[in-house]
Design a protein around this motif. Structure first.
Motif, PDB file in Angstrom:
ATOM      1  N   HIS A   1     -10.537   4.488  -6.927  1.00  0.00           N
ATOM      2  CA  HIS A   1      -9.869   3.228  -7.287  1.00  0.00           C
ATOM      3  C   HIS A   1      -9.698   3.117  -8.803  1.00  0.00           C
ATOM      4  CE1 HIS A   1     -10.373   0.736  -3.371  1.00  0.00           C
ATOM      5  NE2 HIS A   1     -10.362   2.018  -3.089  1.00  0.00           N
ATOM      6  N   GLN A   2     -10.714   3.615  -9.549  1.00  0.00           N
ATOM      7  CA  GLN A   2     -10.609   3.531 -11.016  1.00  0.00           C
ATOM      8  C   GLN A   2      -9.421   4.324 -11.536  1.00  0.00           C
ATOM      9  OE1 GLN A   2     -14.688   4.588 -11.974  1.00  0.00           O
ATOM     10  NE2 GLN A   2     -15.108   2.493 -12.699  1.00  0.00           N
ATOM     11  N   LEU A   3      -9.089   5.449 -10.878  1.00  0.00           N
ATOM     12  CA  LEU A   3      -7.925   6.230 -11.309  1.00  0.00           C
ATOM     13  C   LEU A   3      -6.655   5.382 -11.198  1.00  0.00           C
ATOM     14  CD1 LEU A   3      -8.313   9.866  -9.868  1.00  0.00           C
ATOM     15  CD2 LEU A   3      -8.616   9.077 -12.218  1.00  0.00           C
ATOM     16  N   VAL A   4      -6.570   4.648 -10.104  1.00  0.00           N
ATOM     17  CA  VAL A   4      -5.381   3.803  -9.902  1.00  0.00           C
ATOM     18  C   VAL A   4      -5.419   2.612 -10.856  1.00  0.00           C
ATOM     19  CG1 VAL A   4      -4.074   2.431  -8.230  1.00  0.00           C
ATOM     20  CG2 VAL A   4      -5.253   4.514  -7.476  1.00  0.00           C
ATOM     21  N   PHE A   5      -6.586   2.011 -11.013  1.00  0.00           N
ATOM     22  CA  PHE A   5      -6.695   0.871 -11.950  1.00  0.00           C
ATOM     23  C   PHE A   5      -6.301   1.289 -13.367  1.00  0.00           C
ATOM     24  CE2 PHE A   5     -10.187  -1.157  -9.146  1.00  0.00           C
ATOM     25  CZ  PHE A   5      -9.247  -1.949  -8.500  1.00  0.00           C
ATOM     26  N   ASN A   6      -6.725   2.481 -13.756  1.00  0.00           N
ATOM     27  CA  ASN A   6      -6.410   2.933 -15.124  1.00  0.00           C
ATOM     28  C   ASN A   6      -4.899   3.070 -15.330  1.00  0.00           C
ATOM     29  OD1 ASN A   6      -9.040   2.981 -15.992  1.00  0.00           O
ATOM     30  ND2 ASN A   6      -9.355   5.135 -15.397  1.00  0.00           N
ATOM     31  N   ALA A   7      -4.191   3.404 -14.238  1.00  0.00           N
ATOM     32  CA  ALA A   7      -2.727   3.532 -14.322  1.00  0.00           C
ATOM     33  C   ALA A   7      -2.085   2.160 -14.494  1.00  0.00           C
ATOM     34  CB  ALA A   7      -2.188   4.205 -13.071  1.00  0.00           C
TER      35      ALA A   7
ATOM     36  N   ILE B   1      -0.762  -8.683 -12.975  1.00  0.00           N
ATOM     37  CA  ILE B   1      -1.162  -8.440 -11.585  1.00  0.00           C
ATOM     38  C   ILE B   1      -2.451  -9.247 -11.387  1.00  0.00           C
ATOM     39  CG2 ILE B   1      -2.054  -6.769  -9.936  1.00  0.00           C
ATOM     40  CD1 ILE B   1      -0.208  -4.689 -11.118  1.00  0.00           C
ATOM     41  N   HIS B   2      -2.363 -10.271 -10.559  1.00  0.00           N
ATOM     42  CA  HIS B   2      -3.512 -11.172 -10.384  1.00  0.00           C
ATOM     43  C   HIS B   2      -4.447 -10.649  -9.310  1.00  0.00           C
ATOM     44  CE1 HIS B   2      -5.830 -14.853 -10.130  1.00  0.00           C
ATOM     45  NE2 HIS B   2      -5.638 -14.865  -8.814  1.00  0.00           N
ATOM     46  N   ALA B   3      -3.845 -10.070  -8.274  1.00  0.00           N
ATOM     47  CA  ALA B   3      -4.672  -9.578  -7.167  1.00  0.00           C
ATOM     48  C   ALA B   3      -4.103  -8.259  -6.674  1.00  0.00           C
ATOM     49  CB  ALA B   3      -4.689 -10.588  -6.030  1.00  0.00           C
ATOM     50  N   LEU B   4      -5.003  -7.294  -6.451  1.00  0.00           N
ATOM     51  CA  LEU B   4      -4.568  -5.971  -6.021  1.00  0.00           C
ATOM     52  C   LEU B   4      -5.470  -5.483  -4.890  1.00  0.00           C
ATOM     53  CD1 LEU B   4      -2.816  -3.447  -6.595  1.00  0.00           C
ATOM     54  CD2 LEU B   4      -4.546  -2.722  -8.232  1.00  0.00           C
ATOM     55  N   ALA B   5      -4.910  -5.463  -3.686  1.00  0.00           N
ATOM     56  CA  ALA B   5      -5.651  -4.911  -2.553  1.00  0.00           C
ATOM     57  C   ALA B   5      -5.316  -3.431  -2.511  1.00  0.00           C
ATOM     58  CB  ALA B   5      -5.236  -5.608  -1.265  1.00  0.00           C
ATOM     59  N   LEU B   6      -6.319  -2.587  -2.604  1.00  0.00           N
ATOM     60  CA  LEU B   6      -6.056  -1.162  -2.812  1.00  0.00           C
ATOM     61  C   LEU B   6      -6.715  -0.294  -1.748  1.00  0.00           C
ATOM     62  CD1 LEU B   6      -5.075   1.162  -4.637  1.00  0.00           C
ATOM     63  CD2 LEU B   6      -7.098   0.804  -6.066  1.00  0.00           C
ATOM     64  N   HIS B   7      -5.953   0.672  -1.257  1.00  0.00           N
ATOM     65  CA  HIS B   7      -6.521   1.653  -0.326  1.00  0.00           C
ATOM     66  C   HIS B   7      -6.141   3.032  -0.831  1.00  0.00           C
ATOM     67  CE1 HIS B   7      -8.098   3.371   3.355  1.00  0.00           C
ATOM     68  NE2 HIS B   7      -7.011   4.114   3.420  1.00  0.00           N
ATOM     69  N   THR B   8      -7.162   3.892  -1.004  1.00  0.00           N
ATOM     70  CA  THR B   8      -6.886   5.249  -1.494  1.00  0.00           C
ATOM     71  C   THR B   8      -7.315   6.258  -0.440  1.00  0.00           C
ATOM     72  OG1 THR B   8      -9.071   5.306  -2.512  1.00  0.00           O
ATOM     73  CG2 THR B   8      -7.235   4.640  -3.918  1.00  0.00           C
ATOM     74  N   SER B   9      -6.623   7.368  -0.378  1.00  0.00           N
ATOM     75  CA  SER B   9      -7.012   8.428   0.567  1.00  0.00           C
ATOM     76  C   SER B   9      -6.474   9.772   0.098  1.00  0.00           C
ATOM     77  CB  SER B   9      -6.468   8.103   1.964  1.00  0.00           C
ATOM     78  OG  SER B   9      -5.067   7.976   1.924  1.00  0.00           O
ATOM     79  N   LEU B  10      -7.050  10.808   0.667  1.00  0.00           N
ATOM     80  CA  LEU B  10      -6.604  12.164   0.369  1.00  0.00           C
ATOM     81  C   LEU B  10      -5.494  12.539   1.347  1.00  0.00           C
ATOM     82  CD1 LEU B  10     -10.142  13.667  -0.127  1.00  0.00           C
ATOM     83  CD2 LEU B  10      -8.273  13.938  -1.759  1.00  0.00           C
ATOM     84  N   PRO B  11      -4.628  13.426   0.915  1.00  0.00           N
ATOM     85  CA  PRO B  11      -3.600  13.892   1.853  1.00  0.00           C
ATOM     86  C   PRO B  11      -4.291  14.560   3.037  1.00  0.00           C
ATOM     87  CG  PRO B  11      -3.248  14.799  -0.356  1.00  0.00           C
ATOM     88  CD  PRO B  11      -4.547  14.099  -0.376  1.00  0.00           C
TER      89      PRO B  11
END
Lengths: 82, 107
Positions: A50-56, A66-76
């Protein structure tokens, strides 16, 4: 106000291989649901992923554009280019 | 981040085995994501303490720097940052959260 494409572009700039889905949850340009699939997440725990995406999206998050960010990360599921 | 802010944050985190920086409080969460955390921890029957970041701008900003995590809520177990709303929901749904908390709170 942030456009979903801006969110997608910022994530793809940081994670070039990423498949990114961005949904504006309210239409107001500040509540987003984001799904990111990337090989860059390999070996990382959820927090680091998630930090990788937040840093972007550092600027948009710090300014609370961006006030609210619901995030889902996964590998291919299959390796991108074996 | 200034030392006194970092010390305040560390004292808060150390004040309870499970500690949540959230918007609002247990009785009146002020944001859906913060409410997710309260509901999850209530459903697991886990005792926890909270801090309302809306009441203190210094902590609100400091906590984002402290764990390099730009959003609220933030959940700490035995001093360790374990995630925000999304991660806790994923861990809750997979059963991982109940397991982790059982182990952490038993030790």
């Amino acid at each position: 106000m942030v456009h979903p494409d801006q969110v997608k572009d910022a994530i793809r700039h940081a994670l070039p291989d990423a498949a990114v889905e961005v949904e504006d949850l309210t239409g107001g340009g500040d509540h987003f649901q984001v799904k990111v699939v990337s090989g860059a997440f390999a070996g990382l725990n959820r927090i680091r992923q998630h930090q990788l995406v937040f840093n972007a999206l550092k600027g948009e998050l710090a300014s609370e554009a961006i006030h609210a960010l619901a995030l889902h990360t996964s590998l291919p599921s299959t390796p991108l280019n074996p | 981040m200034e030392d006194h802010v970092k010390q305040r944050i560390e004292a808060l985190i150390a004040s309870s085995p499970v500690f949540v920086f959230m918007k609002g409080n247990k009785l009146m969460p002020q944001c859906g994501f913060s409410n997710n955390i309260v509901q999850i921890l209530h459903s697991l029957g886990v005792p926890f303490e909270t801090f309302d970041v809306l009441s203190d701008g210094e902590i609100r900003q400091g906590i984002k720097d402290y764990s390099d995590w730009p959003t609220i809520p933030q959940v700490y177990v035995k001093g360790e940052f374990i995630g925000g709303s999304d991660i806790l929901i994923e861990m809750y749904n997979s059963g991982e959260l109940r397991e982790n908390l059982t182990v952490a709170l038993a030790s």
